[in-house]
Scaffold this motif. Structure first.
Motif, short mmCIF file in Angstrom:
data_model
loop_
_atom_site.label_atom_id
_atom_site.label_comp_id
_atom_site.label_asym_id
_atom_site.label_seq_id
_atom_site.Cartn_x
_atom_site.Cartn_y
_atom_site.Cartn_z
N ASP A 11 -30.19 29.75 23.40
CA ASP A 11 -29.61 29.71 22.05
C ASP A 11 -29.17 28.30 21.65
O ASP A 11 -28.08 28.09 21.12
N LEU A 12 -30.05 27.33 21.89
CA LEU A 12 -29.72 25.93 21.62
C LEU A 12 -29.73 25.65 20.12
O LEU A 12 -30.70 25.97 19.42
N LYS A 13 -28.63 25.04 19.66
CA LYS A 13 -28.51 24.71 18.23
C LYS A 13 -28.11 23.25 18.08
O LYS A 13 -27.33 22.71 18.87
N LYS A 14 -28.66 22.60 17.06
CA LYS A 14 -28.23 21.27 16.68
C LYS A 14 -28.19 21.21 15.16
O LYS A 14 -29.24 21.28 14.51
N ASP A 25 -32.39 25.66 15.72
CA ASP A 25 -31.71 26.85 15.21
C ASP A 25 -31.89 28.04 16.16
O ASP A 25 -32.51 29.03 15.83
N GLY A 26 -31.35 27.87 17.38
CA GLY A 26 -31.35 28.98 18.32
C GLY A 26 -32.58 29.05 19.19
O GLY A 26 -33.34 30.01 19.15
N ILE A 27 -32.78 28.01 20.01
CA ILE A 27 -33.97 27.95 20.87
C ILE A 27 -33.61 28.39 22.29
O ILE A 27 -32.62 27.94 22.85
N SER A 28 -34.41 29.28 22.84
CA SER A 28 -34.25 29.72 24.22
C SER A 28 -35.59 29.54 24.93
O SER A 28 -36.61 30.05 24.47
N GLU A 29 -35.57 28.78 26.02
CA GLU A 29 -36.80 28.48 26.76
C GLU A 29 -36.49 28.34 28.25
O GLU A 29 -35.37 27.99 28.62
N GLU A 30 -37.49 28.60 29.07
CA GLU A 30 -37.39 28.32 30.50
C GLU A 30 -38.54 27.43 30.91
O GLU A 30 -39.70 27.70 30.55
N ILE A 31 -38.22 26.35 31.60
CA ILE A 31 -39.24 25.43 32.11
C ILE A 31 -39.27 25.59 33.62
O ILE A 31 -38.26 25.36 34.29
N ARG A 32 -40.44 25.97 34.16
CA ARG A 32 -40.56 26.16 35.60
C ARG A 32 -41.11 24.91 36.28
O ARG A 32 -41.82 24.13 35.65
N THR A 61 -25.04 21.33 19.16
CA THR A 61 -23.93 21.95 18.42
C THR A 61 -23.51 23.24 19.12
O THR A 61 -22.34 23.63 19.08
N GLY A 62 -24.47 23.92 19.73
CA GLY A 62 -24.17 25.17 20.43
C GLY A 62 -25.26 25.50 21.41
O GLY A 62 -26.34 24.89 21.41
N GLY A 63 -24.98 26.48 22.27
CA GLY A 63 -25.96 26.91 23.27
C GLY A 63 -25.72 26.25 24.61
O GLY A 63 -24.78 25.46 24.78
N HIS A 64 -26.58 26.57 25.57
CA HIS A 64 -26.41 26.08 26.93
C HIS A 64 -27.74 25.58 27.49
O HIS A 64 -28.80 26.11 27.17
N ILE A 65 -27.65 24.54 28.32
CA ILE A 65 -28.82 24.02 29.03
C ILE A 65 -28.46 23.96 30.51
O ILE A 65 -27.52 23.28 30.90
#
Length: 247
Positions: A11-14, A25-32, A61-65
């Protein structure tokens, strides 16, 4: 390919201007580990912002990495420890003009990783040889072509022994005839199993080297899939219209 998740984005936001501009605006991804993820999309879609958030050059602005399981968006996390494991290659090389190529490459390993100069020099020369530029070790950046500078920028990042390489439009500032020599170095890295996230306009590279392609527009991931699915069987109208303009 290793299935270990190296980077997990939720849920990455900037936002800019109090939220009126939503760069992400709310990106969710996984990089292996071992993946080559290529991010494509029109200008202003948030591609570079996404990449720069991954090592907190842009503060979300929001979300987690999560990087290797550690939440780098947590203020208590020492981001510099994690940045050492993330190589970054920019559009405009960012070499130090007053240092020779060799010193450009060894400054960070000596200062940050506390490597001995002899060890750092040996590693740098091996990497320069690998990209065909060992004879330029004592030259200065102003004496190199754009393609040579970008190859140096890539191997300079490799001197830190990163776990992942982030490329922000690495060929867009180059003359067309120099693009191939830079992409060739990136292909070598991919073939050796380096985890890479590449923002690029080079659709041939995305198709040939990417293990996954992400298409972004207006700060969101519109579509993602294998390169053949994205380029040969696009699902969304937005991706179809984008590809019609760039292919």
């Amino acid at each position: 390919m290793n299935d270990k998740t190296l980077i997990s984005v939720s849920d990455l936001k900037k936002y800019y201007n109090g939220g009126s501009i939503k760069a992400l605006d709310g990106i969710s991804e996984e990089i292996r580990k071992g993946e080559v993820v290529v991010v494509i999309g029109p200008s202003g879609s948030g591609k570079s912002t996404f990449l720069r958030c991954l090592n907190l050059l842009e503060v979300p602005t929001g979300g987690h990495i999560l990087f290797n399981g550690a939440d780098i968006t947590d203020e208590k996390t020492d981001i510099n420890l994690h940045r050492r494991k993330m190589g970054m290659v920019f559009q405009h090389f960012n070499l130090f003009p007053h240092m020779t190529i060799l010193r450009n490459m060894t400054a960070a390993p000596i200062k940050i990783l506390k490597r001995r100069r002899e060890e750092a020099d040996a590693q740098a020369m091996a990497l320069l040889k690998r990209v065909g530029l060992e004879d330029r070790a004592n030259a200065y950046p102003s004496q190199l072509s754009g393609g040579q500078k970008q190859r140096i920028a890539i191997v300079r990042a490799l001197c830190m022994s990163p776990e992942v390489m982030l490329f922000d439009e690495p060929t867009s500032a180059l003359d067309p005839e120099m693009v191939g020599e830079v992409l060739e170095v990136m292909k070598q890295l991919a073939n050796e199993g380096m985890t890479m996230i590449v923002v690029t306009h080079e659709m041939g590279f995305a198709r040939e080297v990417g293990s996954r392609v992400i298409f972004m527009d207006e700060g969101r991931v519109v579509e993602e899939n294998t390169p053949s699915a994205v380029f040969d069987r696009p699902q969304s109208g937005r991706l179809k219209s984008f590809l019609a303009k760039v292919l």
